[in-house]
Each structure stands twice: as structure tokens, then as C-alpha cells.
Design an enzyme around this catalytic site. Structure first.
Site, PDB file in Angstrom:
ATOM      1  N   PHE A  32       6.530  11.354  -7.378  1.00 51.69           N
ATOM      2  CA  PHE A  32       7.791  10.863  -6.797  1.00 51.69           C
ATOM      3  C   PHE A  32       7.491  10.257  -5.430  1.00 51.69           C
ATOM      4  O   PHE A  32       8.093  10.598  -4.429  1.00 51.69           O
ATOM      5  CB  PHE A  32       8.779  12.032  -6.700  1.00 51.69           C
ATOM      6  N   ALA A  57       7.869  16.058 -11.498  1.00 56.40           N
ATOM      7  CA  ALA A  57       6.798  16.904 -10.952  1.00 56.40           C
ATOM      8  C   ALA A  57       6.188  16.222  -9.731  1.00 56.40           C
ATOM      9  O   ALA A  57       5.953  15.007  -9.748  1.00 56.40           O
ATOM     10  CB  ALA A  57       5.718  17.132 -12.005  1.00 56.40           C
ATOM     11  N   VAL A 144      -1.344  -3.559 -13.391  1.00 54.55           N
ATOM     12  CA  VAL A 144      -1.932  -4.859 -13.030  1.00 54.55           C
ATOM     13  C   VAL A 144      -0.850  -5.788 -12.488  1.00 54.55           C
ATOM     14  O   VAL A 144       0.074  -6.179 -13.205  1.00 54.55           O
ATOM     15  CB  VAL A 144      -2.632  -5.521 -14.244  1.00 54.55           C
ATOM     16  N   ILE A 148       4.484  -8.550 -12.304  1.00 53.60           N
ATOM     17  CA  ILE A 148       4.116  -9.735 -13.109  1.00 53.60           C
ATOM     18  C   ILE A 148       3.758  -9.259 -14.521  1.00 53.60           C
ATOM     19  O   ILE A 148       2.856  -8.432 -14.686  1.00 53.60           O
ATOM     20  CB  ILE A 148       2.916 -10.490 -12.493  1.00 53.60           C
ATOM     21  N   GLY A 199       3.370  -1.892   6.192  1.00 54.55           N
ATOM     22  CA  GLY A 199       3.365  -1.173   4.915  1.00 54.55           C
ATOM     23  C   GLY A 199       2.727  -1.959   3.780  1.00 54.55           C
ATOM     24  O   GLY A 199       2.853  -1.591   2.610  1.00 54.55           O
ATOM     25  N   GLU A 202      -2.866   0.240   2.955  1.00 54.04           N
ATOM     26  CA  GLU A 202      -2.992   1.701   3.075  1.00 54.04           C
ATOM     27  C   GLU A 202      -3.688   2.054   4.386  1.00 54.04           C
ATOM     28  O   GLU A 202      -4.406   1.235   4.971  1.00 54.04           O
ATOM     29  CB  GLU A 202      -3.857   2.238   1.924  1.00 54.04           C
ATOM     30  N   LYS A 217      -8.241  -4.016 -12.055  1.00 60.26           N
ATOM     31  CA  LYS A 217      -7.263  -4.830 -12.784  1.00 60.26           C
ATOM     32  C   LYS A 217      -7.970  -5.855 -13.670  1.00 60.26           C
ATOM     33  O   LYS A 217      -7.549  -6.102 -14.814  1.00 60.26           O
ATOM     34  CB  LYS A 217      -6.322  -5.513 -11.787  1.00 60.26           C
ATOM     35  N   GLY A 315       4.940  -2.278  -4.417  1.00 61.32           N
ATOM     36  CA  GLY A 315       6.251  -1.891  -3.892  1.00 61.32           C
ATOM     37  C   GLY A 315       7.016  -1.093  -4.935  1.00 61.32           C
ATOM     38  O   GLY A 315       6.797  -1.250  -6.141  1.00 61.32           O
TER      39      GLY A 315
HETATM   40  N1  LIG Z   1       2.600   1.688  -4.546  1.00 58.51           N
HETATM   41  C1  LIG Z   1       2.546   0.600  -5.274  1.00 58.51           C
HETATM   42  O1  LIG Z   1       3.103  -0.442  -4.915  1.00 58.51           O
HETATM   43  C2  LIG Z   1       1.782   0.614  -6.569  1.00 58.51           C
HETATM   44  C3  LIG Z   1       1.688  -0.582  -7.319  1.00 58.51           C
HETATM   45  C4  LIG Z   1       1.056  -0.549  -8.574  1.00 58.51           C
HETATM   46  C5  LIG Z   1       0.470   0.615  -9.004  1.00 58.51           C
HETATM   47  N2  LIG Z   1       0.535   1.754  -8.231  1.00 58.51           N
HETATM   48  C6  LIG Z   1      -0.076   2.963  -8.735  1.00 58.51           C
HETATM   49  O2  LIG Z   1       0.951   3.917  -8.968  1.00 58.51           O
HETATM   50  C7  LIG Z   1       0.468   5.231  -8.734  1.00 58.51           C
HETATM   51  C8  LIG Z   1       1.365   5.911  -7.713  1.00 58.51           C
HETATM   52  O3  LIG Z   1       1.304   5.184  -6.507  1.00 58.51           O
HETATM   53  P1  LIG Z   1       2.322   5.496  -5.308  1.00 58.51           P
HETATM   54  O4  LIG Z   1       2.123   4.404  -4.324  1.00 58.51           O
HETATM   55  O5  LIG Z   1       3.675   5.767  -5.831  1.00 58.51           O
HETATM   56  O6  LIG Z   1       1.698   6.842  -4.716  1.00 58.51           O
HETATM   57  P2  LIG Z   1       2.311   7.776  -3.574  1.00 58.51           P
HETATM   58  O7  LIG Z   1       3.427   7.089  -2.876  1.00 58.51           O
HETATM   59  O8  LIG Z   1       1.168   8.255  -2.760  1.00 58.51           O
HETATM   60  O9  LIG Z   1       2.951   9.005  -4.378  1.00 58.51           O
HETATM   61  C9  LIG Z   1       2.166   9.826  -5.156  1.00 58.51           C
HETATM   62  C10 LIG Z   1       3.024  10.894  -5.769  1.00 58.51           C
HETATM   63  O10 LIG Z   1       2.223  11.631  -6.677  1.00 58.51           O
HETATM   64  C11 LIG Z   1       2.451  13.022  -6.442  1.00 58.51           C
HETATM   65  N3  LIG Z   1       1.279  13.774  -6.897  1.00 58.51           N
HETATM   66  C12 LIG Z   1      -0.010  13.668  -6.481  1.00 58.51           C
HETATM   67  N4  LIG Z   1      -0.789  14.538  -7.157  1.00 58.51           N
HETATM   68  C13 LIG Z   1       0.040  15.195  -8.019  1.00 58.51           C
HETATM   69  C14 LIG Z   1      -0.160  16.194  -8.980  1.00 58.51           C
HETATM   70  N5  LIG Z   1      -1.374  16.712  -9.208  1.00 58.51           N
HETATM   71  N6  LIG Z   1       0.899  16.642  -9.678  1.00 58.51           N
HETATM   72  C15 LIG Z   1       2.143  16.135  -9.459  1.00 58.51           C
HETATM   73  N7  LIG Z   1       2.386  15.162  -8.554  1.00 58.51           N
HETATM   74  C16 LIG Z   1       1.344  14.694  -7.847  1.00 58.51           C
HETATM   75  C17 LIG Z   1       2.706  13.121  -4.976  1.00 58.51           C
HETATM   76  O11 LIG Z   1       3.338  14.345  -4.732  1.00 58.51           O
HETATM   77  P3  LIG Z   1       3.874  14.734  -3.267  1.00 58.51           P
HETATM   78  O12 LIG Z   1       5.149  13.949  -3.122  1.00 58.51           O
HETATM   79  O13 LIG Z   1       4.109  16.183  -3.356  1.00 58.51           O
HETATM   80  O14 LIG Z   1       2.827  14.337  -2.298  1.00 58.51           O
HETATM   81  C18 LIG Z   1       3.589  11.898  -4.760  1.00 58.51           C
HETATM   82  O15 LIG Z   1       4.924  12.196  -5.087  1.00 58.51           O
HETATM   83  C19 LIG Z   1      -0.977   5.070  -8.292  1.00 58.51           C
HETATM   84  O16 LIG Z   1      -1.818   5.178  -9.392  1.00 58.51           O
HETATM   85  C20 LIG Z   1      -1.025   3.632  -7.774  1.00 58.51           C
HETATM   86  O17 LIG Z   1      -2.320   3.066  -7.885  1.00 58.51           O
HETATM   87  C21 LIG Z   1       1.174   1.761  -7.025  1.00 58.51           C
END
Ligand SMILES: NC(=O)c1ccc[n+]([C@@H]2O[C@H](COP(=O)([O-])OP(=O)(O)OC[C@H]3O[C@@H](n4cnc5c(N)ncnc54)[C@H](OP(=O)(O)O)[C@@H]3O)[C@@H](O)[C@H]2O)c1
Length: 431
Positions: A32, A57, A144, A148, A199, A202, A217, A315
Site C-alpha cells: 500500500f 497487506a 513496463v 503505456i 519525487g 528515488e 523492462k 506514479g
Molecule cells: N512507484 C511507481 O511509480 C512504480 C511504477 C511501476 C512499477 N512500480 C513497481 O511497483 C512496486 C511497488 O512500488 P511502490 O513505488 O508502490 O513501492 P512503495 O511506495 O515503496 O511501497 C511498497 C509497499 O510494499 C509494502 N511491503 C514491502 N514489503 C512487504 C511485505 N513483505 N509484505 C507486505 N507488504 C510489503 C510496504 O509496506 P509498508 O507500507 O509497511 O512499508 C509498502 O506499502 C515495485 O515493484 C515497483 O518497482 C512502481
């Protein structure tokens, strides 16, 4: 009955047959953060979609959340055990744990959506095997280029057609930094700091700036576009950490921009090569005007010709949009066809020479790369342009990452040890 009212009746009948199923799709959301909350918000805004987030979760019980604590579980395995959930959406930031969860769900024959590109790129053959063995489905459009729809375009629409190339800007963070360097004449560190503050990058920028993220990708797209399963380590990825204003100015003199381009190129003799490096991009390429945090993909198809997709690659809402599309696809019992995996295989090759620009004062790397042709050299600016074996670039990439600024010249690749006259023009949109 009038013609108008009979048409209205027909339209109503069609609409009735198309409304969302009576039972909402019950979603188990693992993660989340940015993407998980983006998806949650989208589903709240689209009640007509017919899905409900039944369980969520997360990891950290002490974090403050936008929903009451009672909405969360702190054990993702509880969601795996809940057979009332129709779909599991895995959007956590831990690739190893994501693989454990997703593969366990597939072993139960579940329907799963993930956004984790590193996990999918590393484990795609195993994930496909688990789907086939246990009858589950895994979709990963969000992995990816965010919003898109490139995977479904390649997998479904271009499942049969040979593709000359698929190339693009797959990482918005590095693209934002390069755009700032080009437009504001800022140096890398300042542009990165600005990207982080807004933002778009990272705190640990390595995966994005050193091009590991776009490499994952590219590996995923190789499976759908060409039916080739690669390990990420097979693919050369070099980033922008050493690119400076000097290099941006070098490109600008020729009216070009430096962009990190992931390129998948079909070669003669049923061969494929894949590269993810900074490249000189010409104004005739659609990628030239993909700036800031945007992503773009150019598909060069044998019969369709050139197609170009541009949009937001990251995003909460753009990525949540891709997950939403996957949920709709799962509800319609769709799965990836991987049609090209069933065909006679292309072979992957790095036995090529690539024309590069390298600005370095590291004499050893110049020896190690073994330039076969030098086409330009400027001692005062410390750069050299020429052909080097791609295998040497792969072998020495760790040193190369520290040695200086590396930029590939678009479209100039040739068989290893061949003469310049044999240069193959890669099918890029710049041509
Ligand atoms: N951000 C983007 O724009 C973007 C774009 C494309 C793909 N993605 C991919 O999407 C995925 C998520 O990215 P995000 O940016 O949303 O990450 P994020 O903001 O860092 O959030 C990660 C979430 O995962 C939870 N988490 C981590 N380990 C866990 C576990 N073992 N069990 C349950 N929950 C767990 C965290 O819990 P807590 O809240 O308790 O810390 C947090 O809620 C990644 O694989 C990323 O590569 C992201």
C-alpha cells in the site's frame, strides 16, 4: 413501435449484457505504497468497475496510514491463504519477497497481477512454467512503462508480426535528469537533486540512473516482442552517472539529445540483440521529444510500419491504471499468449561491434575495449568515437561505469571484426 424506440431497446439490451458482473471482483492487495494507494484510489473512484479491495497487506505496523489500522494485515501470507480473494495484486518494493509471494500464489493456480519489473525479468521462465503447471494467470502491464499499454500491444496485437525493433525511453527518472541537464545546462548532481526533490527519483537512484530498471523492462519485452527469454545480466546496461554538460554540448552541436534508450533489434540470420545505454537521439526520432519524466516506445513492425506510444511511466495513478487494465483483463479470462515463444527461436547475440562516444581519462579501459576503428578523437575534450566489440563492453562494464561518459551512436552496429562497409543499420526510428 417507432424506429427510435426499437433502437433504444436494442441499445439497452446490449448495455444490460455488458454491465459489470453482479459479484464484485474481490482483490487482495499486497503493498500500500505509491502504486497500491494509487490503485485503491482509482477503484474508489470507479465503483462501476465492480471490484472491491477486500484485504490489504503491508509490512510496517508502526506506519501511519490513510486508512484505519483495522484495514491492514501485516502478514501477506494471510492473503495467500484466503481463498475468497479472486485476485492478488502484488505491489511491494522487495523483489525477492515478491517472487516468493507470486510464485506461491501461482502454485495455488491463482490469478495474480504484479508491477515488479525486477522480479518478472529475473524469473520469467519459472513464472510461465508455474502458470502452465497449475493453471493460474499472471499479468504485469504495470511493470513496463507504467500506463503505456506496451506489453499487451506486443503480446496481443503484434503476436504474429515480425518486429524490426522495439526501442524506447523506459525510465522516467533518468529522462527527467537528462532533460534538466539539456534545458537548464545543469550538471548531473544538481539535476538529480532536483529530480529527487520533485519525487521523480528515488533516494537511492542507482537502479534508475545506472539503467538497471530499463534493462529489466527490456528483458520483459524481449519475451513478448521476440519470444526470447533473457537473463538480465546478458544485456549491456550503462547509465548516465558520468554524463556531464560537456557531453550534452557534444550532442547539441549535431542537434542531437542524449537519452537512455533501451533497444531490441532484430538482426539478419534470425538474431536479436538488446542494449540499454545512453544514446544520441536525432530530431527525426519520436523519442527526441519524450522529455521530463515521460516514457516512449517506438515499434518498427514489418507490415504495420512505425508506431509510437508515449505516456507516464510511473506514479500512483498511471501505474494503478495499468493494474486496473490487468484486473479487467483477468476478469475477461485473458492471459498473455507469448505467441512468439512457441516459434522457432531467434538467437541472442552480442557478437557485434557498436559505435560509441567515450569521454574518459582511464587509459586501461581504452585498451580493454579494443577500439577496432576510431572515427573521431578530441584530446583536449578527452573523448574518442569509434567501434568497439559489444562483448568487450559487456565484459568490462563495471570498470566502464566508473571510467567516464559513455554514449552509443544510434543505429551504428556491425558484425564483429567486419569492415566498416558492412555496417548494419539497426531499425531505429531515427532513420
Ligand atoms: N512507484 C511507481 O511509480 C512504480 C511504477 C511501476 C512499477 N512500480 C513497481 O511497483 C512496486 C511497488 O512500488 P511502490 O513505488 O508502490 O513501492 P512503495 O511506495 O515503496 O511501497 C511498497 C509497499 O510494499 C509494502 N511491503 C514491502 N514489503 C512487504 C511485505 N513483505 N509484505 C507486505 N507488504 C510489503 C510496504 O509496506 P509498508 O507500507 O509497511 O512499508 C509498502 O506499502 C515495485 O515493484 C515497483 O518497482 C512502481
Amino acid at each position: 413501435m417507432s424506429r427510435v424506440s426499437s433502437t433504444n431497446l436494442a441499445v439497452s439490451a446490449i448495455a444490460a449484457s455488458l454491465v459489470a458482473p453482479a459479484a464484485p471482483l474481490r482483490i487482495g492487495l499486497i503493498g500500500f505504497g505509491c502504486v497500491g494507494q494509487g490503485l485503491y484510489d482509482i477503484l474508489q473512484r470507479l465503483p462501476g468497475f465492480g471490484a472491491e479491495v477486500r484485504r490489504i497487506a503491508v509490512k510496517n505496523p508502526d506506519k501511519s496510514r490513510s486508512l484505519p489500522a483495522s484495514a491492514f494485515s501485516f502478514q501477506a501470507d494471510e492473503l495467500l491463504q484466503d481463498k475468497e480473494l479472486d485476485v492478488l495484486v502484488e505491489v511491494i518494493d522487495d523483489a525477492a519477497e515478491a517472487f516468493r509471494l507470486v510464485s506461491a500464489a501461482l502454485c495455488q493456480g491463482r490469478r495474480v497481477v504484479t508491477a515488479n519489473k525486477a522480479m518478472v525479468a529475473q524469473h520469467l521462465p519459472e513464472l510461465i512454467a508455474l502458470e502452465q503447471q497449475f493453471g493460474g494467470t499472471l499479468l504485469y502491464e504495470a511493470a513496463v512503462c507504467g500506463s503505456i499499454p506496451v506489453i499487451r500491444t506486443l503480446d496481443a496485437y503484434f503476436g504474429q508480426e515480425p518486429l524490426r525493433s522495439v526501442s524506447g525511453i523506459f525510465n522516467g527518472s533518468s529522462n527527467y535528469v537528462l532533460t534538466r541537464m539539456g534545458e537548464d545546462a545543469s550538471e548531473y548532481a544538481a539535476a538529480l537533486a532536483e529530480a529527487q526533490q520533485k519525487g521523480f527519483a528515488e533516494t537511492d537512484p542507482t537502479l534508475d540512473m545506472a539503467a538497471f530498471d530499463p534493462r529489466s523492462k527490456a528483458v520483459i519485452l524481449a519475451a513478448h516482442a521476440y519470444g526470447v527469454l533473457l537473463q538480465p545480466e546478458q544485456v549491456l546496461n550503462l547509465g548516465i552517472e558520468n554524463v556531464s554538460a560537456t557531453d550534452i554540448a557534444y550532442a547539441a552541436v549535431a542537434n542531437q539529445k542524449i537519452k537512455v534508450v533501451a533497444g531490441l533489434y532484430l538482426l539478419p540470420n534470425h538474431q536479436l540483440t538488446v542494449l540499454v545505454t545512453p544514446q544520441l537521439v536525432d530530431p527525426t526520432s519520436p523519442l527526441y521529444s519524450v522529455d521530463d519524466e515521460f516514457n516512449g516506445v517506438v515499434i518498427e513492425a514489418e507490415f504495420a510500419g512505425t508506431q509510437f506510444l508515449r505516456g507516464r511511466g510511473a506514479g500512483g495513478h498511471p501505474t494503478g491504471s495499468a493494474v486496473l487494465a490487468d484486473l479487467a483483463a483477468l476478469r475477461a479470462n485473458q492471459r498473455y499468449a507469448y505467441a512468439k515463444l512457441a516459434r522457432p527461436q531467434l538467437s541472442y547475440t552480442s557478437d557485434l561491434e557498436l559505435e560509441i562516444y567515450l569521454r574518459t581519462d582511464d587509459e586501461l579501459i581504452l585498451d580493454q575495449l579494443g577500439f577496432t576503428d576510431i572515427t573521431e578523437e578530441a584530446d583536449e575534450d578527452g573523448y574518442i568515437v569509434g567501434f568497439v566489440p559489444l562483448d568487450a563492453l559487456i565484459q568490462h562494464r563495471d570498470r566502464l561505469r566508473k571510467a567516464g561518459a559513455f554514449v552509443a551512436r544510434t543505429g551504428n552496429v556491425r558484425p564483429a571484426t567486419a569492415h566498416a562497409a558492412d555496417t548494419l543499420e539497426l531499425a531505429t526510428a531515427a532513420e
